[in-house]
Design an enzyme around this catalytic site. Structure first.
Site, PDB file in Angstrom:
ATOM      1  N   HIS A 197       0.821  -1.220   0.000  1.00 53.93           N
ATOM      2  CA  HIS A 197       0.000   0.000   0.000  1.00 53.93           C
ATOM      3  C   HIS A 197       0.847   1.258   0.000  1.00 53.93           C
ATOM      4  CE1 HIS A 197      -3.252  -2.822   0.717  1.00 53.93           C
ATOM      5  NE2 HIS A 197      -3.960  -1.923   0.079  1.00 53.93           N
TER       6      HIS A 197
ATOM      7  N   ARG B 280     -10.841   3.668  -1.108  1.00 57.03           N
ATOM      8  CA  ARG B 280     -10.307   2.790  -0.062  1.00 57.03           C
ATOM      9  C   ARG B 280     -10.619   3.419   1.290  1.00 57.03           C
ATOM     10  NH1 ARG B 280      -5.826   1.963  -4.138  1.00 57.03           N
ATOM     11  NH2 ARG B 280      -5.426  -0.267  -4.242  1.00 57.03           N
TER      12      ARG B 280
ATOM     13  N   ARG C  41     -15.468   1.145  -1.236  1.00 57.95           N
ATOM     14  CA  ARG C  41     -15.043  -0.165  -0.781  1.00 57.95           C
ATOM     15  C   ARG C  41     -15.241  -0.147   0.737  1.00 57.95           C
ATOM     16  NH1 ARG C  41      -9.721  -2.786  -1.347  1.00 57.95           N
ATOM     17  NH2 ARG C  41      -8.768  -1.052  -0.285  1.00 57.95           N
TER      18      ARG C  41
ATOM     19  N   GLU D 178     -10.987 -10.776  -5.207  1.00 57.63           N
ATOM     20  CA  GLU D 178      -9.606 -10.760  -4.722  1.00 57.63           C
ATOM     21  C   GLU D 178      -9.186 -12.136  -4.226  1.00 57.63           C
ATOM     22  OE1 GLU D 178      -8.803  -6.712  -2.469  1.00 57.63           O
ATOM     23  OE2 GLU D 178     -10.743  -7.548  -1.911  1.00 57.63           O
TER      24      GLU D 178
ATOM     25  N   ASN E  76      -4.352  -6.829  -7.192  1.00 59.11           N
ATOM     26  CA  ASN E  76      -3.209  -6.892  -6.256  1.00 59.11           C
ATOM     27  C   ASN E  76      -3.331  -8.100  -5.345  1.00 59.11           C
ATOM     28  OD1 ASN E  76      -2.756  -4.379  -7.363  1.00 59.11           O
ATOM     29  ND2 ASN E  76      -3.620  -3.268  -5.628  1.00 59.11           N
ATOM     30  N   ASP E  77      -4.494  -8.223  -4.725  1.00 58.16           N
ATOM     31  CA  ASP E  77      -4.674  -9.362  -3.826  1.00 58.16           C
ATOM     32  C   ASP E  77      -4.962 -10.641  -4.591  1.00 58.16           C
ATOM     33  OD1 ASP E  77      -4.168  -8.588  -1.136  1.00 58.16           O
ATOM     34  OD2 ASP E  77      -5.871  -7.225  -1.294  1.00 58.16           O
TER      35      ASP E  77
ATOM     36  N   ARG F 219       2.488  -9.781  -1.774  1.00 58.70           N
ATOM     37  CA  ARG F 219       2.586  -8.518  -2.514  1.00 58.70           C
ATOM     38  C   ARG F 219       3.489  -7.520  -1.809  1.00 58.70           C
ATOM     39  NH1 ARG F 219      -3.386  -5.780  -1.727  1.00 58.70           N
ATOM     40  NH2 ARG F 219      -2.335  -3.828  -2.176  1.00 58.70           N
TER      41      ARG F 219
ATOM     42  N   CYS G 104      -9.644  -2.831 -10.614  1.00 60.10           N
ATOM     43  CA  CYS G 104      -9.175  -1.674  -9.839  1.00 60.10           C
ATOM     44  C   CYS G 104      -7.835  -1.906  -9.150  1.00 60.10           C
ATOM     45  CB  CYS G 104     -10.226  -1.252  -8.816  1.00 60.10           C
ATOM     46  SG  CYS G 104     -10.580  -2.526  -7.607  1.00 60.10           S
TER      47      CYS G 104
HETATM   48  C1  PEP Z   1      -6.495  -5.063  -4.795  1.00 60.95           C
HETATM   49  O1  PEP Z   1      -6.302  -5.944  -3.950  1.00 60.95           O
HETATM   50  O2  PEP Z   1      -6.215  -5.202  -5.999  1.00 60.95           O
HETATM   51  C2  PEP Z   1      -7.064  -3.773  -4.406  1.00 60.95           C
HETATM   52  C3  PEP Z   1      -7.402  -2.887  -5.308  1.00 60.95           C
HETATM   53  O3  PEP Z   1      -7.207  -3.523  -3.084  1.00 60.95           O
HETATM   54  P1  PEP Z   1      -5.974  -3.082  -2.155  1.00 60.95           P
HETATM   55  O4  PEP Z   1      -4.802  -2.809  -3.052  1.00 60.95           O
HETATM   56  O5  PEP Z   1      -6.401  -1.889  -1.412  1.00 60.95           O
HETATM   57  O6  PEP Z   1      -5.782  -4.270  -1.302  1.00 60.95           O
HETATM   58 MG    MG Z   2      -7.099  -5.784  -1.936  1.00 63.43          MG
END
Ligand code: PEP
Ligand code: MG
Length: 532
Positions: free
Chosen positions: A199, A295, A331, A424, A447-448, A458, A495
């Protein structure tokens, strides 16, 4: 003789910066500035101290009341005890005396007095009291944060003040640390740990701040104030650069420039990812077609407390109003895992990435869920809203979440509110057909999804080479999701960070994706990429 040292790390966010090192860690600002003040400034400094003590007392009282209402007397007692320490006349007297006697700044006085207090508690026989010693760290952090926001009564030019015009060097940047800094004044980030999709990296890119991670032992091997050159494009970090090095790269120094806004394009809908309500303005400037990911947990992290319905409602409404008829996708609180909310006092977990986080956490804390549901429901009176649940594992869980939201907000006359999921967790992606029978929309959190699909952290720079969404299994899954959405005629967006990468966007479109959401800065780059 040149003292120049070079190290190669992982580039997280582009641009080049030259500055002085400012060492940070999660518990305290390493260089709690210790400097002598002029005798004539003693009163100003004491005033700063008292202001910080008062703000801290108020915050702790608010938290105590809230926790008491929501969780009970025992939990609230923790904050009563912290407040008692802050209000202890002996402690504040010692701090004032330290300022007077040592002609020291308030930060240093807090540090010294609380350190001594912590050691005294830690040495006692009584286990309960010994445990209170750990509260002192939290109190110190809160006091120093509040002090950083008070106007210093003296010129600190040239000194390290919480990263101002400095390169922040940390073992790891947590979301709370990153968001608590005044990033307008941070030149770059350098860390020992932290992956490309951590993050902190996401925030650095969104802000256009150069960042590099994976520089081993840097936090313990450089001193505050050392010159440092950071290349966020290549990942190279140069400590104490020689004059020739500086001369060679002086023209490249500067933050990554923001691209000019571009009008929407018919091929692909491009929405904005935001973390705090104040970013809605930048999303509009960049002509986002809506907010595709707000977020919301960062509102909590940045304020350092559990926001109540009223406070949340004001922030959320300001975003919906700013979007002026375009959709805002909230979210729901995605706390836990790499985004802990210390105020929740979740017991230490062995494996937080697979622990009490996301939607699972919301279901465990109904009061938290209720407050947020009601705040969003009220904000929907100002414009169209989507409610997106994070880390959903299957259709049953989604239905439970949606029904609970509706029940919590049953007495509120809402505007348009749609309910959807974030893909995710692989189990939810595999169940896409069933999920689209219930969910009105969805967005892929790449990402997740990548992290859990390939079992690769990650956040971990050591496995950064293995962390990639660009894999046949990933693209096959994207095609499956796009086709499931099409069959049910449900909007599907993407996203995760992938959505803001110009070289990936055509691959997403080839899978059938027609909508993405990325940081406002990336919007023009994405539009340009699809029209080329
Ligand atoms: C993701 O997991 O791709 C996402 C957009 O949420 P975050 O990056 O806040 O976990
Ligand atoms: Mg995520």
């Amino acid at each position: 003789m040149s003292l120049e040292r070079r190290a190669q790390g992982l580039p997280l966010s582009g641009g080049m910066a030259l500055g002085r090192v400012c060492l940070f860690d999660d518990h305290r600002h390493q260089e709690v500035p210790a400097y002598a003040i002029e005798p004539s400034r003693i009163d100003d400094e004491i005033l700063r101290l008292e202001e910080a003590l008062q703000i801290t007392t108020r915050q702790l009282e608010d938290i105590r009341t809230h926790v008491h209402e929501r969780m009970g007397t025992a939990e609230a007692g923790i904050f009563s005890a912290q407040k008692m320490i802050v209000e202890d006349p002996q402690i504040s007297r010692e701090m004032r005396e330290h300022i007077r006697a040592e002609l020291s700044n308030a930060e240093h006085a807090i540090h010294r007095v609380l350190d001594a207090y912590e050691s005294r508690l830690g040495a006692l026989d009584d286990e309960y009291i010994r445990e209170r010693a750990s509260d002192v760290g939290e109190i110190r952090r809160r006091l120093l944060n509040n002090l950083a926001n008070t106007v210093p009564g003296l010129s600190c030019a040239g000194r390290c003040r919480r990263g101002r015009n400095r390169v922040v060097v940390a073992e790891e940047l947590t979301p709370s640390l990153t968001i608590s800094m005044n990033t307008d004044e941070v030149l770059a980030f350098v860390t020992e740990r932290g992956g490309i999709n951590s993050h902190a990296a996401i925030l650095a890119r969104a802000l256009g701040i150069p960042a590099v991670s994976g520089i081993r032992n840097i936090h313990s091997s450089v001193a505050c104030g050392t010159d440092i050159l950071v290349n966020g494009d290549t990942g190279e970090v140069i400590i104490s650069p020689a004059p020739e090095t500086l001369a060679a790269c002086s023209c490249a120094i500067g933050r990554a420039r923001r691209a000019e806004a571009m009008d929407p394009v018919p091929q692909l809908k491009v929405l904005a990812n935001i973390t705090l309500c104040g970013e809605a303005g930048e999303a509009c400037e960049m002509r986002a077609e809506g907010i595709g990911l707000y977020r919301t947990e960062f509102e909590f992290i940045s304020s350092g407390e559990i926001l109540r319905e009223e406070e949340q409602c004001a922030r959320y409404t300001s975003v919906v109003e700013a979007m002026n008829g375009r959709v805002t996708t909230f979210r729901m609180l995605d706390a836990g895992g790499d985004k802990p909310l210390p105020e929740l006092r979740i017991p230490q977990e062995e494996n937080p990435a697979l622990g009490l986080r996301g939607s699972r956490l919301l279901l465990r804390y109904p009061d938290l869920f209720r407050d947020q549901a009601r705040a969003i429901a009220r904000a929907s009176q100002a414009g169209p809203v989507r409610v997106m649940f994070p880390m959903v594992v299957d259709v049953q869980q989604f239905c439970r979440l949606r029904d609970a939201f509706k029940e919590y907000a049953a007495d509120i006359r809402t505007g348009t509110v749609e309910f959807g999921v974030m893909f995710e967790v692989p189990s939810a992606a595999i169940q896409a057909d069933e999920i689209f029978r219930e969910a009105e929309f969805a967005s892929v959190g790449t990402n997740d999804l990548t992290q859990y699909l390939f079992a690769v952290d990650r956040d971990n720079a050591l496995v950064a080479d293995d962390y990639s969404s660009d894999h046949p299994v990933f693209w096959a899954l994207m095609r499956t999701l796009a086709s499931a959405a099409r069959k049910k005629n449900r909007p599907l967006s993407v996203c995760g960070e992938l959505a803001g990468m110009p070289d990936m966007v055509k691959k997403l479109m080839a899978c059938g994706i027609r909508s993405v959401s990325c940081s406002p800065r990336a919007i023009p780059l994405i539009r340009k990429a699809v029209t080329e």
